[in-house]
Design a protein around this motif. Structure first.
Motif, PDB file in Angstrom:
ATOM      1  N   ARG A  50       0.850  -1.191   0.000  1.00 45.85           N
ATOM      2  CA  ARG A  50       0.000   0.000   0.000  1.00 45.85           C
ATOM      3  C   ARG A  50       0.886   1.241   0.000  1.00 45.85           C
ATOM      4  N   THR A 102      -5.366  -7.918  -7.194  1.00 44.40           N
ATOM      5  CA  THR A 102      -6.321  -6.823  -7.056  1.00 44.40           C
ATOM      6  C   THR A 102      -5.562  -5.511  -6.972  1.00 44.40           C
ATOM      7  N   THR A 104      -6.116  -1.596  -6.289  1.00 40.21           N
ATOM      8  CA  THR A 104      -7.081  -0.637  -5.760  1.00 40.21           C
ATOM      9  C   THR A 104      -6.416   0.722  -5.675  1.00 40.21           C
ATOM     10  N   SER A 105      -7.117   1.764  -6.122  1.00 42.06           N
ATOM     11  CA  SER A 105      -6.433   3.046  -6.151  1.00 42.06           C
ATOM     12  C   SER A 105      -7.388   4.218  -6.034  1.00 42.06           C
ATOM     13  N   TRP A 114     -11.438   2.877  -6.630  1.00 41.09           N
ATOM     14  CA  TRP A 114     -11.908   1.779  -7.468  1.00 41.09           C
ATOM     15  C   TRP A 114     -10.896   0.652  -7.425  1.00 41.09           C
ATOM     16  N   ALA A 115     -11.430  -0.553  -7.586  1.00 36.63           N
ATOM     17  CA  ALA A 115     -10.556  -1.723  -7.586  1.00 36.63           C
ATOM     18  C   ALA A 115     -10.695  -2.467  -8.901  1.00 36.63           C
ATOM     19  N   ILE A 117      -9.947  -6.159 -10.456  1.00 39.68           N
ATOM     20  CA  ILE A 117      -9.627  -7.516 -10.032  1.00 39.68           C
ATOM     21  C   ILE A 117      -9.426  -8.381 -11.273  1.00 39.68           C
ATOM     22  N   ALA A 130     -14.506   0.727  -4.320  1.00 37.48           N
ATOM     23  CA  ALA A 130     -13.738   0.229  -3.179  1.00 37.48           C
ATOM     24  C   ALA A 130     -13.532   1.350  -2.174  1.00 37.48           C
ATOM     25  N   HIS A 132     -10.545   3.217  -0.103  1.00 35.24           N
ATOM     26  CA  HIS A 132      -9.076   3.318  -0.057  1.00 35.24           C
ATOM     27  C   HIS A 132      -8.686   4.780   0.109  1.00 35.24           C
ATOM     28  N   THR A 136      -2.356   3.859  -3.682  1.00 31.85           N
ATOM     29  CA  THR A 136      -2.614   2.599  -4.383  1.00 31.85           C
ATOM     30  C   THR A 136      -2.271   1.401  -3.512  1.00 31.85           C
TER      31      THR A 136
END
Ligand code: ADP
Ligand code: MG
Length: 326
Positions: A50, A102, A104-105, A114-115, A117, A130, A132, A136
């Protein structure tokens, strides 16, 4: 494309530590100042990185996972440079082809995260909302689950963890301005705080251990447009041949024959024959004076004024080691 990605993955993704290296480098490229690395079972079960970097916009998420998609090449000149480094624009595509990935950012300019996958044999990518903070996360689960031959080559969790620890150490030594934390199976293993010139010793101690830090001599010297700085370990801490030998040239970790020779020579009369030098050295030189792409894989460089660089490094180190022994 899946097969092509898996073949490419063979070159980029050797083991969990190579995944960590690629992902942390991406975080650094994104301008992150904080990177948290969480791994489970030596990385074979889960790796999560992360960062607080600039993030990836929703409409770019899909692209980031596709092969040869890089936001970092804009001109042909760039491309030539990058091709010679290899693997550019391939890391995420390759890793996602041999794991469950995955991404995610949330860029600071976007309200929601948004993620993306990547799943299944044809790597269908699903985009979903998502939660977060700015930055990212990349989550890589079940590395090599679909390439059993490769999965069998993984060593014990402990060994894979040690490789990851080493990769993180190398990166941490190259970027004192970035906070890095490493957690394994829920337990915090490493916490490298941001350091400047005044508290660099504390960071060296955190990365290289107390024995090295307390025994080491700090050096710093200039000649023309060359600068060498860093820490030289004293003989009693240098136990194994490749233990604690770090050399960075213009910020990149290298194992350069010429520099290694200069270091060995400088240590020659300071070390008993059964000991090896331990050091963390940073060489900066006008980029025009050095070709970095001689051997991308071997981390070698070519200096235009090889003799001068060699002798400067040798003399600086020799003097420091000689003085420290008096
Ligand atoms: P490369 O790093 O060579 O461009 P990668 O496959 O590693 O290729 O990454 C593809 C693209 O995804 C990058 O060019 C970048 O735009 C985006 N990206 C990957 N990781 C991050 C991150 N941590 N933060 C922001 N953007 C990222
Ligand atoms: Mg990359």
């Amino acid at each position: 494309p899946q097969l092509a990605n898996q073949i490419a993955a063979g070159e980029v993704v050797e083991r969990p530590a190579s995944v960590i290296k690629e992902l942390v480098e991406n975080s650094l490229d994104a301008g992150a100042t904080k990177i948290d690395i969480d791994i489970e079972r030596g990385g074979s079960q889960l790796m999560r990185i992360r960062d607080n970097g600039k993030g990836i916009a929703k409409e770019e998420l899909m692209l980031a996972l596709s092969r040869h998609a890089t936001s970092k090449v804009t001109s042909l000149a760039d491309l030539e440079q990058i091709l010679s480094l290899g693997f550019r624009g391939e890391a995420l595509a390759s890793i996602s082809s041999v794991s469950r990935l995955t991404l995610t950012s949330k860029p600071a300019t976007q309200n929601e995260a948004w993620a993306a996958i990547a799943e299944g044999r044809d790597m269908q990518v699903n985009i979903q909302p998502a939660a977060h903070p700015d930055g990212t996360s990349v989550e890589v689960a079940d590395l090599f689950f679909n390439t059993p031959a490769r999965r069998r080559f993984l060593r014990s969790d402990k060994t894979e963890y040690q490789h990851i620890d080493e990769v993180v150490r190398r990166i941490a030594l190259s970027r004192f301005d970035v906070q890095i934390k490493l957690t394994h199976n829920g337990a915090l293993q490493r916490s490298y705080r941001v350091a400047n010139q005044n508290n660099a010793d504390a960071r060296i101690q955190a990365i290289c251990g107390r024995t090295f830090a307390e025994g080491a001599v700090y050096i710093e010297s200039d000649y023309q447009d060359i600068n060498v700085s860093g820490w030289l370990g004293l003989p009693q801490v240098a136990r194994n041949q490749n233990d604690m030998q770090y050399c960075y040239i213009n910020g990149r970790m290298m194992r350069d024959k010429l520099i290694n020779h200069a270091i060995r020579q400088a240590y020659a009369d300071a070390l008993p024959s059964d000991m090896y030098p331990a050091y963390v050295l940073y060489l900066t030189i006008d980029p025009k004076q050095v070709d970095v792409n001689v051997h991308p894989a071997k981390h070698e460089v070519r200096f235009h004024q090889a003799r001068l660089v060699h002798d400067f490094v040798y003399q600086t180190l020799h003097k420091a080691l000689h003085n420290s022994q008096q």
